[in-house]
Scaffold this motif. Structure first.
Motif, PDB file in Angstrom:
ATOM      1  N   LEU A 139       0.828  -1.207   0.000  1.00  0.00           N
ATOM      2  CA  LEU A 139       0.000   0.000   0.000  1.00  0.00           C
ATOM      3  C   LEU A 139       0.863   1.257   0.000  1.00  0.00           C
ATOM      4  O   LEU A 139       0.566   2.227  -0.716  1.00  0.00           O
ATOM      5  N   PHE A 289      -8.494  -1.659  -2.088  1.00  0.00           N
ATOM      6  CA  PHE A 289      -7.389  -2.580  -1.828  1.00  0.00           C
ATOM      7  C   PHE A 289      -7.753  -3.497  -0.669  1.00  0.00           C
ATOM      8  O   PHE A 289      -8.224  -3.044   0.377  1.00  0.00           O
ATOM      9  N   ASN A 303      -2.324 -10.301  -1.060  1.00  0.00           N
ATOM     10  CA  ASN A 303      -2.460  -9.355  -2.173  1.00  0.00           C
ATOM     11  C   ASN A 303      -1.242  -8.450  -2.205  1.00  0.00           C
ATOM     12  O   ASN A 303      -1.053  -7.617  -1.308  1.00  0.00           O
ATOM     13  N   PRO A 306      -1.813  -3.729  -5.195  1.00  0.00           N
ATOM     14  CA  PRO A 306      -2.909  -2.784  -4.928  1.00  0.00           C
ATOM     15  C   PRO A 306      -3.403  -2.070  -6.184  1.00  0.00           C
ATOM     16  O   PRO A 306      -4.537  -1.575  -6.204  1.00  0.00           O
TER      17      PRO A 306
END
Length: 530
Positions: A139, A289, A303, A306
């Protein structure tokens, strides 16, 4: 272990950060001490994330060894009295001796003990921590400005991060942090901070409820901001809130927080509709996200991307994961699984996780599609949940097929935006009344207050186009037309509250799309307005 050592080092920073932390106003200039606190916190997180990335690289390059180690942990922690494996950790021997079991069957056989998440405590904590640290690093790379002090706020008591770090919340400069607090108080804190760049919520459905509540209680919240209940009075900010709310739901988040860039929620089953509704209305123009994908309460996928509009998740090989090929239209189910390194791009698989306590190979019902690979590990996209299929005459309409047909129908309803929906097979409500069995569909909409018969019929037509089997049954009269009902605002909030109150409710909560219990269906039935 090294994971425990790293976690201990991070916790050692707590007293240091506590000493460095000083109370300050959001609008005041950061003192050098607060700036130092922020740099120390992000430095510690960056170091820990880099170490976790190194571990991930090693695991994904040697995924066979990683899965072997995960299986070894499962076998060491097993409490099954007569295990036929006799200490063997060979994956083929393991799969040949232990049958696949669906979650519902496993829970029945395991009395009332919750069998999932199927990991040892160490793997459970390690996977959660890894997902959090790598998610934060990803992020920060995609949206560097969100790490500035005072740029992030969580508006729900639950956090989107699998392993929340509350002791770092103040050090990272979060305007609010998750915890066992009133959701209204969390939202109020966020509303007082116009400079937010990231908005966090436990799940997308929880965030949807927050925005619906904001619209319903907007004047009360604005008054609380104006009078300073709590905090100092902010009459100018209250006027901005009222002006933003008067312009309706579309783009509301960016009007409330003009610098907002990203919405962070945790992905689990049944969140797709909420993400779509948020993106079309309140959070229009914002990126979404999810740091991880969770199934039955445990972290399954990470993940690392993003920037991708739809969630892509890496299956890192721990806990012990198998993939069961999904053969659509097959008369007999396959029972032969593949390991992660054997997954084929484009194929769809059901996730299978091993419970370490009872040594049960659990079919989760979550179906994923392999879209690529990261070293030897598959990158997947969530498709649907097998347990959310509709079948009143053996037609077996999957969650993804029904959602696509419903979305196509709603696009033909002028001005309508779908917020939420669930389906009920007519036998649950005893609503066939001598007619053919059918689907009862409850929807919550924006932009449409009444459903005409023409609009209701469009869903049945779309279902027939999506499913040849359903079309054939409708032609012969074996299945009746789907009945569509519009429920009032707040109906699905009440449904989610009832689901969360259940002792067996998983965390994060999964949103069902097919209700199997009459009392839940009747809850929505009482809220029908059209």
């Amino acid at each position: 272990s090294r994971a425990t050592w790293v976690w201990s080092c991070l916790k050692m920073l707590v007293p240091v950060l506590a000493v460095l932390r000083q109370p300050r106003s959001q609008d005041a200039r950061l003192s050098w001490l607060a700036s130092l606190q922020h740099r120390v916190a992000w430095g510690a997180l960056g170091w820990a994330a880099a170490w976790q990335q190194q571990r991930l690289e090693q695991r994904t390059r040697h995924v066979g060894q990683s899965q072997q180690q995960a299986l070894r942990w499962c076998l060491q922690g097993a409490q099954r009295p007569h295990c036929p494996l006799s200490g063997s950790t060979d994956t083929n021997t393991f799969r040949n001796h232990l049958p696949l079991t669906k979650i519902s069957q496993a829970q029945e056989e395991g009395s009332q003990e919750q069998l999932l998440p199927p990991t040892s405590n160490q793997y459970h904590g390690d996977a959660f921590l890894q997902a959090t640290l790598l998610g934060l690093a990803a992020l920060k790379k995609a949206h560097p400005e969100v790490v500035a002090p005072g740029s992030t706020a969580c508006v729900t008591p639950t956090s989107p991060w699998p392993r929340p770090l509350p002791w770092l919340g103040h050090a990272l400069g979060q305007a609010s942090s998750p915890g066992a607090r009133d959701p209204g108080a969390l939202l109020l804190e966020a509303l007082r901070c116009p400079g937010l760049r990231a908005l966090e919520a436990g799940t997308a459905t929880e965030l949807l409820d927050v925005f619906l509540g904001l619209e319903a209680d907007g004047e009360e919240l604005a008054e609380a901001v104006a009078t300073g209940n709590p905090g100092p009075p902010l009459p100018r900010r209250a006027a901005e809130l009222r002006e933003a709310l008067e312009q309706g739901p579309r783009g509301l988040a960016l009007r409330l927080w003009p610098k907002l860039q990203v919405v962070v929620t945790l992905d689990s089953g049944g969140q797709t509709e909420a993400v779509a509704a948020l993106g079309a209305l309140w959070c229009q123009g914002l990126a979404f996200f999810s740091p991880a994908y969770t199934a039955s309460g445990g972290v399954v996928g990470l993940n690392l991307w993003p920037e991708q509009p739809r969630g892509l998740y890496l299956l890192p090989g721990a806990p012990f994961i198998e993939l069961l090929p999904v053969k659509k239209g097959a008369q007999e189910e396959t029972t032969s699984t593949v390991l992660l390194a054997e997954a084929q791009k484009g194929m769809e698989y059901e996730l299978v996780l091993t419970d370490h306590t009872s040594l049960t190979r659990c079919r989760l019902g979550d179906v994923v599609q392999v879209v690529g690979a990261y070293n030897q590990c598959p990158i997947v996209r969530f498709v649907c949940r097998l347990g959310q299929a509709l079948s009143v005459r053996g037609e077996d309409i999957g969650e993804d097929v029904f959602s696509e047909a419903l979305g196509q129908a709603v696009r033909q309803w002028p001005g309508a935006k779908l917020l939420d929906h669930v389906c009920v097979e007519s036998s649950i409500l005893d609503s066939s009344e001598g007619s053919a069995p059918h689907y009862e569909v409850f929807v919550e909409l924006r932009g449409l207050r009444n459903l005409s018969e023409e609009n209701r019929d469009k869903l049945d037509h779309c279902l027939q186009e999506a499913s040849p089997r359903y079309k054939s049954l409708r032609f012969w009269g074996s299945v009746g037309p789907a009945r569509v009902y519009l429920v009032g605002q707040g109906a699905f909030r009440s449904l989610r509250a009832a689901l969360a109150a259940s002792p067996s409710s998983p965390f994060p909560p999964e949103m069902p799309r097919v209700l199997r219990h009459r009392h839940l269906a009747q809850l929505l039935q009482r809220r029908v307005v059209s």
